[in-house]
Write an enzyme that holds these catalytic residues in place. Structure first.
Site, PDB file in Angstrom:
ATOM      1  CB  CYS A   9      -0.988   0.038   1.182  1.00 16.30           C
ATOM      2  SG  CYS A   9      -0.391   0.058   2.806  1.00 16.30           S
ATOM      3  CG  ASN A  12       4.503  -1.679   5.236  1.00 14.70           C
ATOM      4  OD1 ASN A  12       5.604  -1.801   5.555  1.00 14.70           O
ATOM      5  ND2 ASN A  12       3.399  -2.521   5.273  1.00 14.70           N
ATOM      6  CB  CYS A  14      -3.887   1.621   6.870  1.00 18.48           C
ATOM      7  SG  CYS A  14      -3.820   2.750   8.250  1.00 18.48           S
ATOM      8  NE  ARG A  15      -4.480   1.161   1.551  1.00 17.66           N
ATOM      9  CZ  ARG A  15      -4.283   1.775   0.329  1.00 17.66           C
ATOM     10  NH1 ARG A  15      -5.357   1.486  -0.515  1.00 17.66           N
ATOM     11  NH2 ARG A  15      -3.401   2.767   0.042  1.00 17.66           N
ATOM     12  CB  SER A  16       0.298  -3.618   2.671  1.00 16.51           C
ATOM     13  OG  SER A  16       1.043  -2.578   3.488  1.00 16.51           O
ATOM     14  CG  ASP A 124      -4.913   4.644   2.964  1.00 15.43           C
ATOM     15  OD1 ASP A 124      -5.186   4.414   4.051  1.00 15.43           O
ATOM     16  OD2 ASP A 124      -3.952   5.095   2.555  1.00 15.43           O
TER      17      ASP A 124
END
Length: 150
Positions: A9, A12, A14-16, A124
């Site tokens: 993301c 690095n 939140c999402r990934s 995000d």
């Protein structure tokens, strides 16, 4: 079958890292031995833990992100991982731009593994503030990814 997966993301945080933790949890529950990591296309948060509200939302679902630390994608990642999975089109564009010639990694969008979600990307939550919705998509896509890997 792909044995190594890198989630990517923007920062690095939140999402990934959430995708990393969710897939690791699900893979272990199925007895799969996968190498799973995450990184960001940007370098703003290198060395930092995942964003606090993201950690809290993940922990409420049984996923521990506390030991993860942000890092930036490197050219070597495209040689080390079978799959490099982007959270959105912008990060996919950045990955295509930095992917070295002859690299073995296959690039994919994570949302492609959740075709019934009605989404075109994993939004995000750092900006949307909807950490639970992001986790819903991450869990759905992780299940779809595992189904394709098996």
């Amino acid at each position: 079958m792909a044995q190594s997966i890198l989630f990517v993301c923007l920062g690095n945080i939140c999402r990934s890292p959430s995708a990393e933790a969710v897939l690791r949890h699900l893979a272990q529950a199925r007895g799969l031995d996968l190498t799973i990591d995450s990184a960001g296309t940007g370098d703003w948060h290198v060395g930092e833990p995942p964003y606090g509200p993201m950690q809290a939302a993940a922990a409420a679902r049984g996923y521990d992100l506390s030991g993860l630390r942000a890092r930036q994608v490197s050219p070597q990642d495209f040689h080390s991982f079978d799959l490099v999975i982007a959270m959105d089109a912008s990060n996919m564009s950045n990955l295509r731009r930095i992917q070295p010639q002859g690299a073995r990694a296959i690039l994919r969008l994570f949302i492609d593994f959740a075709p019934h979600s009605g989404q075109s990307e994993v939004p995000d939550p750092y900006f949307t503030r909807d950490f639970d919705a992001a986790l819903d998509l991450v869990e759905e896509a992780a299940q779809g990814l595992l189904a394709q890997l098996q």
